[in-house]
Enzyme design. Structure first.
Site, short mmCIF file in Angstrom:
data_model
loop_
_atom_site.label_atom_id
_atom_site.label_comp_id
_atom_site.label_asym_id
_atom_site.label_seq_id
_atom_site.Cartn_x
_atom_site.Cartn_y
_atom_site.Cartn_z
N CYS A 255 0.83 -1.21 0.00
CA CYS A 255 0.00 0.00 0.00
C CYS A 255 0.86 1.26 0.00
O CYS A 255 0.46 2.29 -0.53
CB CYS A 255 -0.95 0.00 1.19
SG CYS A 255 -0.14 -0.08 2.81
N HIS B 178 -1.34 1.69 7.54
CA HIS B 178 -1.88 1.48 6.19
C HIS B 178 -1.90 2.81 5.45
O HIS B 178 -2.23 3.85 6.02
CB HIS B 178 -3.29 0.90 6.27
CG HIS B 178 -3.90 0.62 4.93
ND1 HIS B 178 -3.33 -0.25 4.03
CD2 HIS B 178 -5.01 1.13 4.32
CE1 HIS B 178 -4.09 -0.30 2.93
NE2 HIS B 178 -5.10 0.54 3.09
#
Length: 913
Positions: A298, A850
């Protein structure tokens, strides 16, 4: 080892769930304890495995477990339904398309613990004998890590494309990265029915002959061969026997080249031209394609989405940019990074919204930037910085960089000097990246000695703004009293961020009520020893890191004839070799500091008395119940008898059951602690005997180093846990609610970035007037702003041992970021107004964080959230509450609009004005 034959359902019937659970647990324990390189592990779908876990634990008590470890799986609570046969179909692509040389292909984005678990061969064999099913997915254990001593299961062996010239056949194979080049050569000859003596293989990275692979003993890993890479199989002197016409390698795995994509050119060599195909988005909503997460990618996906949605880049890479690739630039990546990025950008802007797996781009990235290899989480901004710099060098229009020596300003107008610096920069660096992203700032250095002012104008690609807007910092120091009057305590003080050591000592002196006849000795402690003493009052506080451990010692002001006594604690720890375990004395806890007078001589008894005084505050309160103190002569005799001074290591504690009452000061003075004196050569002398003996010290000695050896019996008498927990300078922990709710303005961060500050010692500046290195003060000013301004919010701070995250909420403008007041070039006629069009976010902590991206599609004038492969529409209100990490702003044109990206030449022209 358990005989698996008794477990077969056909041999003795089905086992009970409990019997299955216990048997698999025992097999797993034995297998995992003896695992080694070359062993085979098997993938099994998490879905089936979890079903079996629930089945075999139906009679177990309710035990909470995350189901992530094999042995722990055997102790979970579950249901009574027996699983059907093993079904691994959700892990693989269509099994009917299995290639002969590839085998059954598993999906590329599988994660252990989420999609599958790995079972030792013995465990798989046992389960398979009970349940059957499949398909069987075997993987080998290989060595990994920097030292090649760690074991890992190679779930994804290398997938390589073998291309044969001059015939033009190609085939895909799977091979372990730990296999040798010789094995790859052998397999290539076997697959294509070639004579090995007439074949050589090339690292054909990017369809160019990168390196001849001639070292047959070298592993593919050592040769830096990457996933999905091309390997050129070159047949030399195509004579009879080079190919076998009757044994064509045309199995189902051979793919003939489509028309127009022949590998060979008329000259017989492989064609190195790159075929450009236009990408049309007419009639479709382009730019709404996600990127698959290949496993903690990510960080890469969010940065890529911001770059591909920068209009100038989107237009540039969708046109024929290959003519600008600089193939010879030694600072670049021979065009490979630019081509990989351009190819990925075209896929993301192509019609259709099927998520794209950035596998090939990641492989090329890992080739040129090994720090981003593997599947660990990385820093999105660090990747972004590498990409911008790498793309610039690959696309640098300057083929031969001239040598240019910068001239001093010498009182010339800033405008003249700035233009000269920029022209020199452009003469060596000219690319689409420079056109769009590079600006210029003015750097002013002032010598603290002669006040010499030096002005330079340097380029920048992005601005890294600090989030700590204050000019102070908090430092925690543990304070010790050498006279035993108080227990150690942590003291937190506020000092100037750019202050000196004298500021810290002054703040500590006030906070801990230092007496007029006392002084503070400040030291850094590391690995239970004194790392350094901060004696110089002019030491910059920037030298003290957040994860350092500092101790301050309150001692009497040192007279002329006084020595510093350094007390190092030791305890026995076991060391295991091949044959036995040996006990060694090793440092532990926090060393102590005191002073000892040496007007005449220093005896062993003097040191015993001083150490008793230092340790008196650590005596346990329950020791007061021992009111009977043994005769002092007996104590000394016991100590002499039981302490072997010749070894310098072993001793028996003389305290035994007789410990000093707090009121028995006379007996306390007579108790002999197991002390060892270390001389300059680190030779140890026992101080528990010969109280009146004089210690011989060097005339130049300023300190005495003494070890105190703590036995278990002695530890029962003293409470030393106060010595074991030394606070960090700045203890990171959960951010309080107040810190989260008080926003920090982006303008405030910019002002902190531009504020004048002294250089840190490692960045000392050479003053041309003093002819010496100086720790000058530095002031930054923005001078020339780029078309796209990339702002990095420094949420992560680094220390020696780890990386910390700052959760500070930053209030950043979406519209009308006005930088006019921060640009030093007042003669500039360009507007300094910017609009936000993209940003990356970081949510969570370091271990489980994230990244996502928020992108504004200018054609639609709408914001979208790009969360790997998932894309959703969001509002501007949601943008304002984002955990922003990197912000992307575009300059507003005169009419208040922002452009959608002109031709590269137009952007270059405007940027160089």
């Amino acid at each position: 080892m358990t005989d698996v034959s008794i477990c077969s359902r056909t041999g003795s019937g089905e086992l009970t769930p409990e019997e299955e659970r216990v048997l698999i647990r025992d097999i797993a324990i034995s297998a995992e304890a003896n695992s080694k390189e070359g062993d085979t592990f098997y993938l099994i779908t998490q879905r089936w495995w979890q079903h079996w876990i629930e089945y075999v634990n139906q009679d177990q008590p309710n035990i909470s477990n995350d189901g992530s470890f094999l042995l722990e799986h055997c102790d979970l609570v579950g249901s009574s339904k027996r699983p059907a046969s093993i079904d691994n179909s959700d892990l693989i692509y269509d099994a009917t398309s299995e290639d002969f040389y590839v085998g059954i292909e598993i999906h590329d984005s599988l994660l252990e613990g989420r999609d599958y678990v790995l079972l030792p061969q013995e465990v798989w064999n046992q389960l398979y004998s009970w349940y059957g099913g499949g398909p069987t997915l075997a993987r080998k254990v290989i060595s990994s890590g920097l030292s090649q001593t760690e074991l890992a299961v190679e779930v994804y062996p290398l997938r390589l494309q073998l291309l044969v010239t001059p015939k033009g056949d190609r085939i895909t194979i799977r091979i372990s990265k730990k296999e040798t080049i010789g094995e790859l050569h052998r397999r290539a000859c076997e697959i294509f029915y070639l004579n090995s003596e007439q074949v050589c293989i090339w690292d054909y990275y990017g369809h160019r002959k990168h390196a001849l692979m001639h070292d047959m003993d070298k592993t593919l890993d050592d040769a830096n061969i990457q996933m999905d890479q091309d390997i050129l199989v070159e047949v030399l002197n195509n004579v009879n026997g080079g190919f076998s016409a009757s044994k064509g390698a045309s199995r189902s795995c051979i793919v003939e080249l489509s028309q127009g994509q022949n590998l060979t050119s008329p000259g017989g060599e492989l064609d190195n031209t790159y075929v450009v195909s236009g990408v049309s988005t007419r009639g479709s909503s382009g730019g709404l394609t996600g990127l698959q997460n290949l496993g903690n990618t990510c960080f890469m996906n969010s940065a890529i989405q911001c770059l591909v949605h920068t209009p100038e880049f989107a237009k540039y890479f969708r046109e024929d940019y290959h003519q600008e690739i600089n193939w010879q630039n030694p600072l670049g990546m021979v065009g490979e990074l630019a081509m990989a990025f351009g190819d990925l950008l075209r896929k993301l802007w192509a019609p259709g919204r099927t998520p794209v797996p950035p596998r090939q781009f990641k492989a090329k990235l890992a080739r040129f930037a090994p720090q981003f290899s593997g599947y660990n989480q990385h820093d999105s901004q660090e990747l972004l910085a590498f990409l911008l710099d790498g793309l610039h060098e690959d696309l640098n229009r300057v083929k031969h960089k001239p040598y240019i020596k910068s001239r001093d300003a010498d009182g010339r107008p800033d405008e003249e000097v700035a233009d000269e610096y920029w022209a020199n920069h452009i003469a060596r660096n000219d690319s689409i990246i420079v056109d769009v992203c590079q600006g210029q700032y003015k750097s002013t250095l002032v010598c603290p000695m002669c006040n010499k002012v030096s002005v330079t104008f340097d380029p920048f690609m992005y601005l890294s703004l600090p989030l700590q807007s204050t000019t102070t910092r908090s430092i925690t120091v543990t304070v010790f009293s050498c006279d035993g009057s108080t227990l150690p305590f942590a003291c937190t003080v506020t000092v100037p961020k750019q202050g000196r050591c004298r500021d810290l000592i002054h703040a500590l002196s006030n906070s801990c009520s230092l007496k007029s006849n006392e002084e503070l000795k400040l030291a850094e402690v590391r690995n239970h020893l004194f790392q350094r003493f901060l004696d110089d009052p002019l030491i910059s506080l920037s030298m003290i890191k957040d994860d350092d451990h500092l101790a301050a010692y309150k001692i009497p002001k040192l007279a002329k004839k006084a020595l510093v006594l350094r007390l190092i604690h030791r305890r026995q720890e076991g060391e295991t070799n091949d044959t036995q375990t040996m006990l060694r004395w090793k440092p532990y806890g926090t060393p102590l500091l005191s002073s000892i007078s040496c007007h005449d001589v220093v005896t062993r008894g003097d040191i015993q008395t001083a150490v008793h005084k230092m340790l008196s505050s650590f005596l346990r309160a329950e020791s007061s119940r021992h009111t009977e103190i043994a005769d002092s002569n007996n104590l000394v005799a016991e100590s002499d008898a039981c302490h072997d001074s010749s070894s310098g290591e072993a001793y028996t504690d003389p305290v035994s059951d007789s410990i000093m009452n707090s009121s028995s000061s006379k007996a306390l003075a007579l108790l002999r602690l197991p002390l060892q004196l270390a001389d300059e050569s680190n030779t140890l002398t026992d101080l528990s005997v010969g109280e009146e003996e004089v210690i011989r010290l060097s005339s130049s000695a300023t300190a005495i180093i003494v070890y105190v050896d703590w036995s278990q019996e002695l530890l029962e008498s003293y409470d030393t846990h106060y010595l074991e927990n030394l606070s960090e300078v700045l203890k990171y922990g959960p951010v309080n609610k107040k810190a989260r709710t008080e926003p920090l303005s982006l303008y405030t961060c910019l002002e902190a970035f531009l504020r004048e500050e002294p250089l840190v010692p490692e960045d000392m500046w050479y003053c041309p007037q003093c002819k010496e290195q100086r720790q000058a003060s530095k002031k930054l000013d923005l001078w020339r702003l780029p078309e796209v301004l990339v702002i990095h919010l420094k949420r992560f701070s680094y220390s020696r041992s780890m990386k910390h995250k700052l959760e500070t909420f930053v209030d950043f403008p979406i519209h009308d970021l006005d930088l006019a007041n921060y640009v030093a070039n007042k003669n500039s006629t360009r507007r300094q107004l910017y609009e936000l069009y993209a940003l990356t976010n970081h949510y969570g902590g370091m271990g489980s964080g994230h990244y996502t991206a928020h992108i504004k599609l200018l054609d639609e004038n709408r914001w979208y959230n790009f969360d790997d492969s998932h894309i959703s529409s969001i509002t501007e209100d949601e943008i304002k509450t984002a955990s922003a990490y990197v912000l992307f702003y575009r300059r507003v044109k005169t009419n208040g609009a922002i452009s959608n990206g002109g031709k590269p030449s137009e952007a270059r022209h405007s940027s160089h004005k």
